[in-house]
Write a protein that holds these residues in place. Sequence first.
Motif, PDB file in Angstrom:
ATOM      1  N   THR A 184       0.713  -1.127  -0.153  1.00  0.00           N
ATOM      2  CA  THR A 184       0.099   0.152  -0.033  1.00  0.00           C
ATOM      3  C   THR A 184       0.903   1.310   0.095  1.00  0.00           C
ATOM      4  N   ARG A 185       0.585   2.059  -1.207  1.00  0.00           N
ATOM      5  CA  ARG A 185       1.160   3.306  -1.135  1.00  0.00           C
ATOM      6  C   ARG A 185       0.400   4.513  -0.656  1.00  0.00           C
ATOM      7  N   ILE A 186       0.908   5.665  -0.336  1.00  0.00           N
ATOM      8  CA  ILE A 186       0.225   6.763  -0.271  1.00  0.00           C
ATOM      9  C   ILE A 186       0.460   7.895  -1.331  1.00  0.00           C
ATOM     10  N   VAL A 187      -0.712   8.009  -2.280  1.00  0.00           N
ATOM     11  CA  VAL A 187      -0.685   8.753  -3.422  1.00  0.00           C
ATOM     12  C   VAL A 187      -1.257   9.930  -3.157  1.00  0.00           C
ATOM     13  N   ALA A 188      -0.641  10.922  -3.489  1.00  0.00           N
ATOM     14  CA  ALA A 188      -1.416  12.349  -3.480  1.00  0.00           C
ATOM     15  C   ALA A 188      -1.925  12.603  -4.918  1.00  0.00           C
TER      16      ALA A 188
ATOM     17  N   VAL B 135      -8.303  10.071   1.473  1.00  0.00           N
ATOM     18  CA  VAL B 135      -8.306  10.948   2.487  1.00  0.00           C
ATOM     19  C   VAL B 135      -8.623  12.419   2.046  1.00  0.00           C
ATOM     20  N   LEU B 136      -9.477  13.206   2.434  1.00  0.00           N
ATOM     21  CA  LEU B 136      -9.754  14.451   1.910  1.00  0.00           C
ATOM     22  C   LEU B 136     -10.032  15.317   3.235  1.00  0.00           C
ATOM     23  N   GLY B 137      -9.805  16.664   3.139  1.00  0.00           N
ATOM     24  CA  GLY B 137     -10.011  17.492   4.182  1.00  0.00           C
ATOM     25  C   GLY B 137     -11.525  18.083   4.300  1.00  0.00           C
ATOM     26  N   ARG B 138     -11.763  18.704   5.528  1.00  0.00           N
ATOM     27  CA  ARG B 138     -13.266  18.996   5.715  1.00  0.00           C
ATOM     28  C   ARG B 138     -13.662  19.930   4.741  1.00  0.00           C
ATOM     29  N   ARG B 139     -12.931  20.960   4.350  1.00  0.00           N
ATOM     30  CA  ARG B 139     -13.650  21.843   3.083  1.00  0.00           C
ATOM     31  C   ARG B 139     -14.187  21.082   2.017  1.00  0.00           C
ATOM     32  N   LEU B 140     -13.142  20.148   1.611  1.00  0.00           N
ATOM     33  CA  LEU B 140     -13.433  19.315   0.289  1.00  0.00           C
ATOM     34  C   LEU B 140     -14.743  18.655   0.623  1.00  0.00           C
ATOM     35  N   PHE B 141     -14.881  17.767   1.877  1.00  0.00           N
ATOM     36  CA  PHE B 141     -15.880  17.184   2.157  1.00  0.00           C
ATOM     37  C   PHE B 141     -17.530  18.000   2.166  1.00  0.00           C
ATOM     38  N   ASP B 142     -17.226  19.355   2.591  1.00  0.00           N
ATOM     39  CA  ASP B 142     -18.386  20.101   2.773  1.00  0.00           C
ATOM     40  C   ASP B 142     -18.713  20.298   1.338  1.00  0.00           C
ATOM     41  N   VAL B 143     -17.913  20.531   0.258  1.00  0.00           N
ATOM     42  CA  VAL B 143     -18.368  20.533  -1.010  1.00  0.00           C
ATOM     43  C   VAL B 143     -18.891  19.360  -1.897  1.00  0.00           C
ATOM     44  N   VAL B 144     -18.195  18.110  -1.618  1.00  0.00           N
ATOM     45  CA  VAL B 144     -18.812  16.927  -2.194  1.00  0.00           C
ATOM     46  C   VAL B 144     -20.246  16.709  -1.446  1.00  0.00           C
TER      47      VAL B 144
ATOM     48  N   GLY C 251      -8.515  18.565  -0.184  1.00  0.00           N
ATOM     49  CA  GLY C 251      -7.994  19.819  -1.088  1.00  0.00           C
ATOM     50  C   GLY C 251      -6.377  20.102  -1.075  1.00  0.00           C
ATOM     51  N   GLY C 252      -6.174  21.041  -1.645  1.00  0.00           N
ATOM     52  CA  GLY C 252      -4.799  21.653  -1.735  1.00  0.00           C
ATOM     53  C   GLY C 252      -3.800  21.592  -0.565  1.00  0.00           C
ATOM     54  N   ALA C 253      -4.555  21.999   0.751  1.00  0.00           N
ATOM     55  CA  ALA C 253      -3.949  22.349   1.906  1.00  0.00           C
ATOM     56  C   ALA C 253      -3.732  20.825   2.570  1.00  0.00           C
ATOM     57  N   THR C 254      -4.502  19.851   2.141  1.00  0.00           N
ATOM     58  CA  THR C 254      -4.274  18.492   2.967  1.00  0.00           C
ATOM     59  C   THR C 254      -3.042  18.026   2.009  1.00  0.00           C
TER      60      THR C 254
ATOM     61  N   PRO D 270      -3.176  27.766  -3.918  1.00  0.00           N
ATOM     62  CA  PRO D 270      -2.216  27.279  -4.449  1.00  0.00           C
ATOM     63  C   PRO D 270      -1.760  25.799  -3.879  1.00  0.00           C
ATOM     64  N   LEU D 271      -1.125  25.139  -4.671  1.00  0.00           N
ATOM     65  CA  LEU D 271      -0.868  23.707  -4.084  1.00  0.00           C
ATOM     66  C   LEU D 271       0.642  23.676  -3.397  1.00  0.00           C
ATOM     67  N   LEU D 272       1.744  24.054  -3.927  1.00  0.00           N
ATOM     68  CA  LEU D 272       2.854  24.108  -3.443  1.00  0.00           C
ATOM     69  C   LEU D 272       3.603  25.425  -3.235  1.00  0.00           C
ATOM     70  N   THR D 273       3.092  26.287  -3.351  1.00  0.00           N
ATOM     71  CA  THR D 273       3.698  27.713  -2.963  1.00  0.00           C
ATOM     72  C   THR D 273       3.910  27.611  -1.386  1.00  0.00           C
TER      73      THR D 273
END
Length: 206
Positions: A2-6, A60-69, A145-148, A175-178
């Motif tokens: 099992t890998r962790i894939v972003a 895995v997802l963050g709460r803000r993304l959960f609230d959207v989906v 999302g991006g922060a997660t 932003p994703l990586l800034t």
Amino acid sequence: MTRIVADISVSLDGFVTGPDPGPADGLGTGGEALHHWAFSDDPRDRRVLREATARSGAVVLGRRLFDVVDGPNGWSDATGYGAGEVGRPAFIVLTGAPPRAVRLNDLDWTFVTTGLRDAVAIARRRAEAASSDSGTDLDVVLMGGGATVGSALDAGLVDSLTLHLAPVVLGAGTPLLTGRAPRTLVQRDVVPTSTATHLTYDVVRA
């Protein structure tokens, strides 16, 4: 194993949403262009999506993304996880507090309030159990999302990073990586299509 894939879509100027994202418009102004590839008829896009969905043992997802989906304009039978591809992995939500109610109650939701490492550890256990049941190696997918995704990269939790590079310049947004910690990546795969360039990297652990 099992890998962790972003795995996340991103604009040419590095944003994973357009300006002013919110529960009613999760991708922000113009951000829907980031995901045109997921609904494309290009067979290469379909293959990328199908393979990503098939490898998902837990997500895995963050709460803000959960609230959207999970919101009224979120996922449906036509636009759920995998954009129509068959996939019902366990979903692990990183949150400060569980929601009072869940609209998508036919999906397997676990709400983790004790931090990102615990969320990833729980997702790994769920993915490993799913791998054992199916006889296939399945991964943990960090969908955002991006922060997660950025925090997981900073914490050294990510084994592989897949970016779906959309041919759009958003000018502003999330932003994703800034501002992230330096990371060395090893390019493993590039799939150019009519709607995106799908880039896969191994993440070198510090």
